[in-house]
Design a protein around this motif. Structure first.
Motif, mmCIF file in Angstrom:
data_model
loop_
_atom_site.group_PDB
_atom_site.id
_atom_site.type_symbol
_atom_site.label_atom_id
_atom_site.label_comp_id
_atom_site.label_asym_id
_atom_site.label_seq_id
_atom_site.Cartn_x
_atom_site.Cartn_y
_atom_site.Cartn_z
ATOM 1 N N ALA A 147 0.811 -1.306 0.089
ATOM 2 C CA ALA A 147 -0.166 0.038 -0.011
ATOM 3 C C ALA A 147 0.935 1.342 -0.130
ATOM 4 N N HIS A 148 0.496 2.123 -0.891
ATOM 5 C CA HIS A 148 1.412 3.208 -0.975
ATOM 6 C C HIS A 148 0.299 4.613 -1.278
ATOM 7 N N PRO A 149 0.892 5.889 -0.636
ATOM 8 C CA PRO A 149 -0.179 6.802 -0.966
ATOM 9 C C PRO A 149 -0.010 7.900 -2.266
ATOM 10 N N SER A 150 0.860 7.176 -2.962
ATOM 11 C CA SER A 150 1.486 8.015 -4.281
ATOM 12 C C SER A 150 1.867 7.456 -5.393
ATOM 13 N N ALA A 151 1.683 8.061 -6.528
ATOM 14 C CA ALA A 151 1.912 7.323 -8.092
ATOM 15 C C ALA A 151 3.236 8.202 -8.773
ATOM 16 N N GLU A 152 3.702 8.843 -7.752
ATOM 17 C CA GLU A 152 4.941 9.805 -8.366
ATOM 18 C C GLU A 152 6.351 8.926 -8.425
ATOM 19 N N LEU A 153 7.167 9.704 -8.532
ATOM 20 C CA LEU A 153 8.624 9.043 -8.535
ATOM 21 C C LEU A 153 9.692 10.001 -7.876
ATOM 22 N N TYR A 154 9.264 10.152 -6.655
ATOM 23 C CA TYR A 154 10.419 10.778 -5.748
ATOM 24 C C TYR A 154 11.030 9.480 -4.869
ATOM 25 N N GLY A 155 11.635 9.985 -3.704
ATOM 26 C CA GLY A 155 12.485 9.093 -3.013
ATOM 27 C C GLY A 155 11.625 7.891 -2.358
ATOM 28 N N ALA A 156 10.396 8.026 -1.714
ATOM 29 C CA ALA A 156 9.778 7.086 -1.060
ATOM 30 C C ALA A 156 9.162 6.101 -2.171
ATOM 31 N N ASP A 157 8.685 6.725 -3.030
ATOM 32 C CA ASP A 157 8.191 5.922 -4.703
ATOM 33 C C ASP A 157 9.149 5.030 -4.892
ATOM 34 N N ARG A 158 10.130 5.481 -5.256
ATOM 35 C CA ARG A 158 11.365 4.823 -5.767
ATOM 36 C C ARG A 158 11.776 3.610 -4.996
ATOM 37 N N MET A 159 11.684 3.591 -3.583
ATOM 38 C CA MET A 159 12.088 2.796 -2.719
ATOM 39 C C MET A 159 10.983 1.750 -2.648
ATOM 40 N N LEU A 160 9.531 2.105 -2.739
ATOM 41 C CA LEU A 160 8.632 1.208 -3.110
ATOM 42 C C LEU A 160 8.797 0.270 -4.243
ATOM 43 N N LEU A 161 9.209 0.890 -5.319
ATOM 44 C CA LEU A 161 9.545 0.072 -6.554
ATOM 45 C C LEU A 161 10.591 -0.846 -6.317
ATOM 46 N N VAL A 172 -5.094 10.000 3.354
ATOM 47 C CA VAL A 172 -3.801 10.196 3.708
ATOM 48 C C VAL A 172 -3.498 11.124 4.689
ATOM 49 N N LEU A 173 -2.816 10.659 5.677
ATOM 50 C CA LEU A 173 -2.675 11.442 7.290
ATOM 51 C C LEU A 173 -1.843 12.796 6.905
ATOM 52 N N ARG A 174 -2.250 13.823 6.922
ATOM 53 C CA ARG A 174 -1.410 15.037 6.804
ATOM 54 C C ARG A 174 -1.486 16.103 8.011
ATOM 55 N N LYS A 175 -0.437 16.679 8.187
ATOM 56 C CA LYS A 175 -0.451 17.334 9.433
ATOM 57 C C LYS A 175 -1.766 18.431 9.652
ATOM 58 N N ARG A 176 -2.209 19.019 8.063
ATOM 59 C CA ARG A 176 -3.156 19.836 8.383
ATOM 60 C C ARG A 176 -4.472 19.363 8.552
ATOM 61 N N TYR A 177 -4.395 17.894 8.518
ATOM 62 C CA TYR A 177 -5.934 17.299 8.805
ATOM 63 C C TYR A 177 -6.015 16.935 10.280
ATOM 64 N N LEU A 178 -5.157 17.190 10.954
ATOM 65 C CA LEU A 178 -4.894 16.971 12.484
ATOM 66 C C LEU A 178 -5.396 18.101 13.220
ATOM 67 N N ARG A 179 -6.075 19.031 12.744
ATOM 68 C CA ARG A 179 -6.551 20.121 13.277
ATOM 69 C C ARG A 179 -8.104 20.054 13.885
ATOM 70 N N PRO A 180 -8.454 20.439 14.834
ATOM 71 C CA PRO A 180 -9.697 19.982 15.379
ATOM 72 C C PRO A 180 -10.881 19.920 14.321
ATOM 73 N N ILE A 206 4.158 6.493 6.725
ATOM 74 C CA ILE A 206 3.210 6.457 8.010
ATOM 75 C C ILE A 206 2.110 7.084 7.978
ATOM 76 N N THR A 207 1.907 7.552 6.335
ATOM 77 C CA THR A 207 0.516 8.662 5.924
ATOM 78 C C THR A 207 -0.659 7.923 5.675
ATOM 79 N N ILE A 208 -0.676 6.453 5.797
ATOM 80 C CA ILE A 208 -1.784 5.882 5.434
ATOM 81 C C ILE A 208 -2.320 4.716 6.462
#
Length: 427
Positions: A9-23, A64-72, A106-108
């Motif tokens: 399970a992965h939260p992105s379909a892009e190709l940056y660091g975490a995406d490449r490590m999943l690959l 996807v858990l983002r810091k901005r969603y943790l507001r009340p 950790i975002t999902i």
């Protein structure tokens, strides 16, 4: 024996660091004979590469858990979406019947809840080491208690998790990222020698600044003798600096531009290539960067290349690679620069301090310090044989410590341990 199935399970379909490590994790699992099923939120550059690697790819959007969603005022809506998603993911797990769930980042955390309800052992690969407030840090990290195994890519990431939730320390495994060796097994040609600095009269808008070269430590002896190659000379060609990564404050792109201004004010013939795009919602940051790049002192000296699926040509064309991150749990680009045989200047922060051996395989400077960054670049341009020694030693060290085979073996061993502990019927 039945073929093992790993659900990723992965939260992105892009190709940056975490995406490449999943690959790379998927490639290792498939090479070991397992079936890999990957769930991505949508189609993107990562999707076809996963299919080429032998994975079955499915679309499945989850919160996807983002810091901005943790507001009340946003928390209630997020919880409602997560509850709906859990029911959907439980049905998927029971349909696929995997042996292990591999959650990348950790975002999902909703995936971990679904796995626990299905009695499915799970592994979370953490690529984050964000500095946050206490409450936000706990909220982002506490769901990891639902996982059996937590993989971190640096000691800095492990320390960040343990500081937020101490109970996580006992289930954390350090696995350095594996990075493909640039150019195959043969060492690449040595970096080209950039043109020497040619003093130029500053423009009327410039305010010359003194570079903080005294902040740089004296070079230490290399751990093993490294021959100094004969370097070709490119007279009249600007020294090419390259920064690969998201256009974001965390990556310190603005620090690199400030350093470039200082180098230009000092009469240095240098230019900067920026390879990467920005996150949605951070368009304001790219506008600020472009405003700085429009300064007359930087006329035609900064190039924005946007996202590029293949960064190797940019690294190979670099005279010096910059990684000026303010925070960096690991730093794949730093390893890729070392493997490409290029002199590297990086921030002395988090995982970068574990990748770069200061003054032996690259130069480390304080984060958020453009004067120190400019001084480090000057030190390399003024002593190109030293820069070449750093590049050669850096490549040898990166091949030894950050190889893909080591990474695949470690990840597959952890997955095998989890699969062996799976109940007979996870449904």
């Amino acid at each position: 024996m039945a073929r093992r199935t790993v659900l990723f399970a992965h939260p992105s379909a892009e190709l940056y660091g975490a995406d490449r490590m999943l690959l790379d994790s998927v490639r290792g699992v498939v090479a070991a004979g397992a079936r890999a099923i990957v769930v991505l939120p949508e189609r993107g550059p990562l999707w076809p590469l996963l299919e080429q690697a032998g994975a079955e790819v499915r679309a499945g959007d989850v919160p996807v858990l983002r810091k901005r969603y943790l507001r009340p005022h946003r928390a209630f809506g997020l919880v409602a979406r997560m509850v709906t998603a859990v029911a959907r993911l439980v049905r998927l797990i029971r349909l696929v019947r995997p042996d292990v769930l591999y959650v990348n980042t950790i975002t999902i955390p909703v995936w971990l809840v679904a796995a626990r309800l299905c009695r499915l052992p799970s592994l979370v690969h953490v690529h984050e080491a964000e500095r946050t407030g206490r409450l936000v840090g706990v909220a982002l990290t506490a769901p990891l208690l639902l996982a059996r195994t937590i993989v971190v890519n640096s000691s800095a990431a492990a320390a960040t998790l343990a500081a937020a939730v101490p109970a996580l320390a006992g289930r954390t495994e350090l696995v350095y990222n594996g990075v493909a060796r640039a150019g195959g097994p043969a060492p690449p040609p040595p970096p080209s020698s950039p043109a020497p600095p040619s003093p130029a009269p500053p423009s009327p808008e410039s305010q010359p600044r003194r570079l903080a070269s005294s902040a740089l430590p004296l070079p230490l002896p290399l751990p093993v003798p490294v021959p100094v190659p004969v370097l070709p000379v490119r007279p009249g060609t600007p020294a090419r600096l390259v920064l690969v990564g998201r256009l974001s404050p965390r990556k310190g792109t603005d620090v690199a531009l400030d350093a470039l201004l200082r180098l230009r004010d000092a009469g240095r013939d240098v230019e900067l290539d920026l390879v990467g795009s920005t996150f949605e919602g951070y368009e304001w940051y790219e506008r600020q960067l472009r405003d700085v790049a429009a300064d007359p002192r930087l006329a035609d000296r900064v190039r924005f290349h946007g996202f590029q699926p293949d960064i190797e040509p940019f690294l190979r064309a670099a005279d010096v690679v910059l990684v000026p991150s303010r925070a960096e749990p690991f730093g794949n680009v730093a390893v890729e620069a070392l493997l490409a045989g290029r002199p590297l200047v990086a921030s002395a922060t988090q995982g970068l301090e574990e990748i770069v051996i200061a003054d032996r395989t690259g130069l480390l400077v304080p984060p958020d310090d453009p004067a120190a960054l400019a001084a480090a670049v000057s030190a390399l341009l003024d002593d190109w044989p030293f820069a070449a020694r750093l590049a050669a030693a850096g490549r040898a060290d990166a091949v030894e410590r950050f190889g893909l085979e080591r990474y695949h073996d470690h990840i597959n061993a952890l997955i095998g341990t989890l699969a062996a502990a799976r109940p007979e019927d996870p449904s």
